[in-house]
Design a protein around this motif. Structure first.
Motif, PDB file in Angstrom:
ATOM      1  N   UNK A 392       2.835 -12.005   5.803  1.00 17.50           N
ATOM      2  CA  UNK A 392       1.599 -12.281   5.033  1.00 17.50           C
ATOM      3  C   UNK A 392       1.241 -11.211   4.187  1.00 17.50           C
ATOM      4  N   UNK A 393       1.152 -10.244   4.833  1.00 26.42           N
ATOM      5  CA  UNK A 393       0.761  -8.861   4.049  1.00 26.42           C
ATOM      6  C   UNK A 393       1.592  -8.512   3.173  1.00 26.42           C
ATOM      7  N   UNK A 394       3.097  -8.679   3.367  1.00 32.18           N
ATOM      8  CA  UNK A 394       4.047  -8.094   2.572  1.00 32.18           C
ATOM      9  C   UNK A 394       3.854  -9.008   1.319  1.00 32.18           C
ATOM     10  N   UNK A 395       3.780 -10.285   1.254  1.00 29.07           N
ATOM     11  CA  UNK A 395       3.533 -11.185  -0.040  1.00 29.07           C
ATOM     12  C   UNK A 395       2.366 -10.802  -0.500  1.00 29.07           C
ATOM     13  N   UNK A 396       1.178 -10.513   0.290  1.00 32.89           N
ATOM     14  CA  UNK A 396      -0.015 -10.245  -0.336  1.00 32.89           C
ATOM     15  C   UNK A 396       0.086  -8.975  -1.475  1.00 32.89           C
ATOM     16  N   UNK A 397       0.464  -7.800  -0.645  1.00 32.54           N
ATOM     17  CA  UNK A 397       1.038  -6.629  -1.278  1.00 32.54           C
ATOM     18  C   UNK A 397       2.014  -6.983  -2.457  1.00 32.54           C
ATOM     19  N   UNK A 398       2.931  -7.458  -2.292  1.00 34.97           N
ATOM     20  CA  UNK A 398       3.862  -7.814  -3.447  1.00 34.97           C
ATOM     21  C   UNK A 398       3.106  -8.562  -4.505  1.00 34.97           C
ATOM     22  N   UNK A 399       2.530  -9.406  -4.336  1.00 37.51           N
ATOM     23  CA  UNK A 399       1.869 -10.186  -5.698  1.00 37.51           C
ATOM     24  C   UNK A 399       0.922  -9.219  -6.295  1.00 37.51           C
ATOM     25  N   UNK A 400       0.124  -8.381  -5.664  1.00 37.64           N
ATOM     26  CA  UNK A 400      -0.516  -7.415  -6.422  1.00 37.64           C
ATOM     27  C   UNK A 400       0.236  -6.440  -7.369  1.00 37.64           C
ATOM     28  N   UNK A 401       1.470  -6.147  -6.734  1.00 39.56           N
ATOM     29  CA  UNK A 401       2.253  -5.262  -7.630  1.00 39.56           C
ATOM     30  C   UNK A 401       3.060  -6.170  -8.672  1.00 39.56           C
TER      31      UNK A 401
END
Length: 510
Positions: A392-401
């Motif tokens: 969940x955190x990895x996808x959230x961070x990836x979407x921001x980038x």
């Protein structure tokens, strides 16, 4: 800083080293007990290390240094990131010994020695604070794993072991050349010093690519992933657990210890390369996993897909992505190891990994089916289990980038559910119409001893991930402090902490 007053890191390395030597002079029965005893001692020392670690204290703790020649020395120390990976390693090793208790029947003393030496080199990678010492541990780990696959593996073990060795060694030659240049430039081999050294931006690109050649193979990233399915299929069960549980994590550890803090400008400049390879990898390997007929090969391809979440998060250049990537590394280490053990359980009974040969085992193996379901759901990313917080955190961070990369990452969750549920349905459900499958007995006490601790940790990580994230949080901030100067920001129109409340302000970043 060494708050314990004795060299616990050296002792962690010395115990399995001496035990490996002792195994070579023992018979098969004694070698098993020596290996189990040594790994349990290291596990106890790992617990002491975790309990004694000061969260929010100095970045480098339990530091030991003995100068040898020049700037090179026996230099050990850990931060929170290394602590968690050491904890993962010492937790899995006794399980690997027990998994090999009956499965390995030939050259048992040599096998146990190789297993213990693998533990030494894995732990050394996470402890080393000297650049050359890190390289020695990083490369030496190839040797015992090469032997484990090549001697105790399946029918095509020689091909798989050579492929594993050559892929991982060739990438590391470029890394060694880069290390020599870095030491000549900075006049030190100290990793903490090098992490704060500003290398010329025009040179960083070449240094980054040299390290990338090694770490990408180790992860493994597409298209240099092809050694992993072969190695997993041919390796004995314990070898697969070590490969998926810890050895793959060395690549991710290398990225966060070297590539991001030492080459921040190059990391930001080549962001598109990592995102492109990760996007292709997560889609391609997930689709390949869907059509596998071999259980081990399916889980091996799923490992490649999960490692793509790690590289997505690491190169998102924000706290959510980095913390998510580290949690995926830990969660995948537990769950993939458990899934390979589940495959080993039925393989020991039927001596085949073909999915079509099974069916209906939930009828005669209910305890096995229940635990297998738990690990399947964890692999899928079910909330409340180990993989969910990290993904969940990895996808959230990836979407921001990168919003495009974030959308592609979501497809990995969908296809991951498809191939894992396909595997579970074919094995556990359906008619129990094969006599040899119907004759299989449920989990033995030894097998329960292997799987139940993994199940408990899987639930612990999902319910209370903060106990794993807290030791790493400050060290993630140190990496971000190095990369922030180079990162220009992502394309997503989101600002997760635009108005942080006091309760969230401490964990916020940017």
């Amino acid at each position: 800083m060494n708050q314990l007053g004795f060299p616990i890191l050296t002792i962690l390395l010395a115990v399995p080293t001496f035990a490996a030597i002792a195994c070579l002079f023992a018979d098969a029965k004694a070698a098993r007990w020596i290996a189990l005893g040594a790994t349990l001692v290291d596990f106890a020392l790992g617990i002491l290390l975790w309990v004694s670690y000061q969260v929010g204290g100095p970045q480098w703790q339990f530091v030991e240094h003995i100068g040898l020649f020049g700037s090179f020395g026996w230099s050990l120390g850990i931060d929170g990131i290394a602590l968690m990976l050491i904890a993962l390693s010492v937790f899995l090793m006794p399980i690997c010994v027990l998994a090999s208790w009956q499965a390995i029947e030939k050259r048992v003393p040599e096998y146990m020695a190789a297993l213990l030496l693998t533990e030494v080199f894995m732990l050394g990678v996470f402890m080393a604070q000297d650049l050359y010492l890190f390289y020695i541990f990083f490369e030496a780990g190839l040797i015992p794993m090469y032997l484990i696959i090549g001697i105790w593996g399946g029918a095509d073990r020689i091909y798989a072991s050579y492929k594993f060795f050559l892929y991982t060694l060739l990438g590391s030659i470029l890394m060694l050349i880069a290390m020599l240049w870095m030491v000549n430039f900075a006049h030190t081999t100290s990793i903490p010093v090098l992490m704060n050294t500003d290398f010329p931006p025009h040179v960083q690109t070449w240094l980054f690519l040299a390290f990338f050649a090694s770490f990408a193979v180790k992860m493994p990233m597409w298209p240099v992933h092809t050694w992993l399915p072969d190695a997993h299929v041919q390796a004995p069960t314990a070898g697969s657990v070590i490969l998926a549980g810890v050895l793959l994590k060395m690549g991710g550890y290398g990225f966060i210890r070297f590539s991001l803090p030492m080459f921040p400008e190059a990391s930001a400049q080549l962001f598109w390369l990592v995102m492109t390879l990760s996007s292709i990898g997560i889609v391609y390997t997930s689709l390949v996993a869907l059509v596998q007929s071999d259980m081990k090969k399916l889980i091996a391809y799923s490992s490649v897909a999960h490692m793509a979440f790690v590289t997505f998060g690491l190169f998102a250049f924000n706290r959510q992505g980095l913390e998510g990537a580290l949690m995926v590394m830990l969660g995948h280490g537990i769950v993939s190891g458990a899934l390979f053990l589940c495959v080993g359980v039925v393989y020991d009974r039927l001596h085949t990994r073909e999915i079509s040969r099974y069916g209906g085992v939930s009828t005669n193996m209910p305890r096995y089916a229940m635990l297998f379901l738990l690990f399947t759901m964890a692999s899928v990313g079910l909330p409340g289990l180990s993989n969910f917080p990290g993904e969940f955190l990895a996808m959230m961070g990836t979407y921001r980038a990168s919003s495009i990369a974030g959308v592609i990452a979501v497809t990995g969750i969908i296809t991951g559910a498809a191939y894992m549920l396909y595997l579970y349905r074919r094995v556990a459900y359906g008619p129990l119409d094969k006599p040899d499958v119907a004759a299989m007995k449920d989990l033995s006490p030894r097998e329960l001893l292997l799987l139940v601790p993994l199940a408990l940790v899987t639930i612990w990580m999902g319910v209370y991930p903060e106990s794993f994230m807290a030791p790493m949080r400050k060290d993630v901030g140190v990496v971000l402090a190095r990369t922030d100067r180079a990162w220009k920001g992502g394309d997503a129109k989101v600002a997760l902490n635009a108005h942080p409340t006091p309760a969230h302000a401490e964990g916020a970043h940017e």
